[in-house]
Design a protein around this motif. Structure first.
Motif, PDB file in Angstrom:
ATOM      1  N   VAL A  91       0.848  -1.187   0.000  1.00 41.75           N
ATOM      2  CA  VAL A  91       0.000   0.000   0.000  1.00 41.75           C
ATOM      3  C   VAL A  91       0.887   1.243   0.000  1.00 41.75           C
ATOM      4  N   PRO A  92       0.736   2.125  -1.000  1.00 42.29           N
ATOM      5  CA  PRO A  92       1.558   3.333  -1.041  1.00 42.29           C
ATOM      6  C   PRO A  92       0.989   4.430  -0.144  1.00 42.29           C
ATOM      7  N   HIS A  93       1.880   5.130   0.539  1.00 35.25           N
ATOM      8  CA  HIS A  93       1.488   6.260   1.374  1.00 35.25           C
ATOM      9  C   HIS A  93       2.438   7.424   1.109  1.00 35.25           C
ATOM     10  N   SER A  94       1.884   8.635   1.099  1.00 40.18           N
ATOM     11  CA  SER A  94       2.691   9.835   0.859  1.00 40.18           C
ATOM     12  C   SER A  94       1.879  11.038   1.304  1.00 40.18           C
ATOM     13  N   LYS A  95       2.430  12.218   1.125  1.00 35.33           N
ATOM     14  CA  LYS A  95       1.670  13.427   1.440  1.00 35.33           C
ATOM     15  C   LYS A  95       0.368  13.466   0.669  1.00 35.33           C
ATOM     16  N   SER A  96       0.397  12.966  -0.567  1.00 31.09           N
ATOM     17  CA  SER A  96      -0.809  13.005  -1.394  1.00 31.09           C
ATOM     18  C   SER A  96      -1.904  12.085  -0.883  1.00 31.09           C
TER      19      SER A  96
ATOM     20  N   ILE B 275      -0.549  11.559   4.652  1.00 32.54           N
ATOM     21  CA  ILE B 275       0.366  11.363   5.772  1.00 32.54           C
ATOM     22  C   ILE B 275       1.420  12.463   5.788  1.00 32.54           C
ATOM     23  N   ASP B 276       1.970  12.695   6.968  1.00 34.22           N
ATOM     24  CA  ASP B 276       3.048  13.668   7.127  1.00 34.22           C
ATOM     25  C   ASP B 276       4.054  13.080   8.105  1.00 34.22           C
ATOM     26  N   VAL B 277       5.249  12.749   7.610  1.00 35.99           N
ATOM     27  CA  VAL B 277       6.220  12.066   8.464  1.00 35.99           C
ATOM     28  C   VAL B 277       6.848  13.004   9.495  1.00 35.99           C
TER      29      VAL B 277
ATOM     30  N   GLY C 168      -1.384  10.818  10.314  1.00 35.51           N
ATOM     31  CA  GLY C 168      -1.760   9.681   9.492  1.00 35.51           C
ATOM     32  C   GLY C 168      -0.852   8.476   9.553  1.00 35.51           C
ATOM     33  N   LEU C 169       0.238   8.545  10.312  1.00 40.69           N
ATOM     34  CA  LEU C 169       1.194   7.435  10.292  1.00 40.69           C
ATOM     35  C   LEU C 169       0.647   6.177  10.970  1.00 40.69           C
ATOM     36  N   ASP C 170      -0.024   6.339  12.098  1.00 42.70           N
ATOM     37  CA  ASP C 170      -0.566   5.156  12.787  1.00 42.70           C
ATOM     38  C   ASP C 170      -1.537   4.411  11.878  1.00 42.70           C
TER      39      ASP C 170
ATOM     40  N   ALA D  64       5.427   4.546  15.148  1.00 44.20           N
ATOM     41  CA  ALA D  64       4.182   4.036  14.566  1.00 44.20           C
ATOM     42  C   ALA D  64       4.318   2.560  14.201  1.00 44.20           C
ATOM     43  N   ALA D  65       5.457   2.188  13.616  1.00 43.22           N
ATOM     44  CA  ALA D  65       5.664   0.801  13.210  1.00 43.22           C
ATOM     45  C   ALA D  65       5.723  -0.136  14.413  1.00 43.22           C
TER      46      ALA D  65
END
Length: 243
Positions: free
Chosen positions: A28-33, A36-38, A43-45, A81-82
């Motif tokens: 599953v891809p995750h990014s600002k779009s 999520i904001d690292v 959104g990381l959890d 989060a991980a």
């Protein structure tokens, strides 16, 4: 396996996601779009919930003295989060020789990222790659004018982004290395030679001038940008240019 790919919409991440899904995993891809904001942790959890593996392919927006802070904060947030999600493997992409060039802010920042991961609570893998072929245009632009491009004769062993993505996906689908895997392209050039080859193939008539003081890689000595013990990728530079 379920694999959360943070930075999964970029040059490498999008291909990693494609490779893993083609192999039967749930990547599953995750990014600002995707929300999520690292840095803030937003959104990381949710992004890593249920993930067996977390692959972090995010990158600092700058290569300067601000980059260590980016990697410190982003890794702290992602590892927390991980760990909360119970992930059993955490993968990052780094650079061959990153621990040997403390003069470069960005290399020092990537070494910091590696150290944070190795000291963290989750089994891990670090994939170190040589310079991407896709970055050659940017390297040429750093020291160019209308007539010339100045480049040092630093050895370089360029690798195609596709081959990097293949290696990251392979490592992510395997058991944690708890160490480093080095990957590199199959050929070694001097950077000025590579510049001449690139301009010639593009029909660019500018002259490459060998200048040991030019550009970011001028401070890199010896064979830091190459690795004789790396796993060699298949794509040759001339074939990449033709494609």
């Amino acid at each position: 396996m379920k694999i959360a790919v943070i930075g999964g919409t970029g040059l490498i991440g999008s291909q990693v996601v494609k490779n893993l899904n083609a192999a039967g995993h749930e990547a599953v891809p995750h990014s600002k779009s995707t929300g999520i904001d690292v840095i803030s942790g937003q959104g990381l959890d949710e992004a890593v919930v249920g993930a067996d593996v977390v692959v972090n392919l995010t990158n600092s927006p700058t290569f300067d003295e601000a980059s260590p802070a980016f990697f410190q904060t982003s890794m702290d947030n992602l590892l927390a989060a991980a760990r909360k999600a119970g992930a059993g493997h955490f993968v990052i992409l780094s650079i061959v020789g990153t621990d040997q060039v403390p003069e470069l802010d960005y290399y020092r920042a990537k070494a910091l990222q590696e150290n944070i991961l190795a000291a963290g609570p989750i089994p891990y893998s670090i994939v170190r790659a040589t310079q991407f072929m896709e970055f050659m245009d940017a390297v040429l632009s750093w020291t160019a004018d209308s007539d010339t491009v100045r480049l040092p004769a630093t050895p370089i062993q360029p690798i195609a982004a596709k081959d990097v993505a293949d290696a990251v996906a392979e490592v992510a689908a395997g058991a944690p290395l708890n160490g480093v895997r080095n990957i590199a392209g199959p050929e070694i050039f001097s950077l000025d030679e590579l510049g001449r080859i690139t301009l010639s193939r593009k029909g660019d008539n500018r002259t490459v001038v060998t200048d040991p003081t030019a550009g970011m890689f001028a401070v890199v000595k010896g064979d830091v940008l190459t690795d004789k013990d790396a796993r060699l990728a298949p794509t040759r530079y001339a074939d990449w240019l033709s494609a």
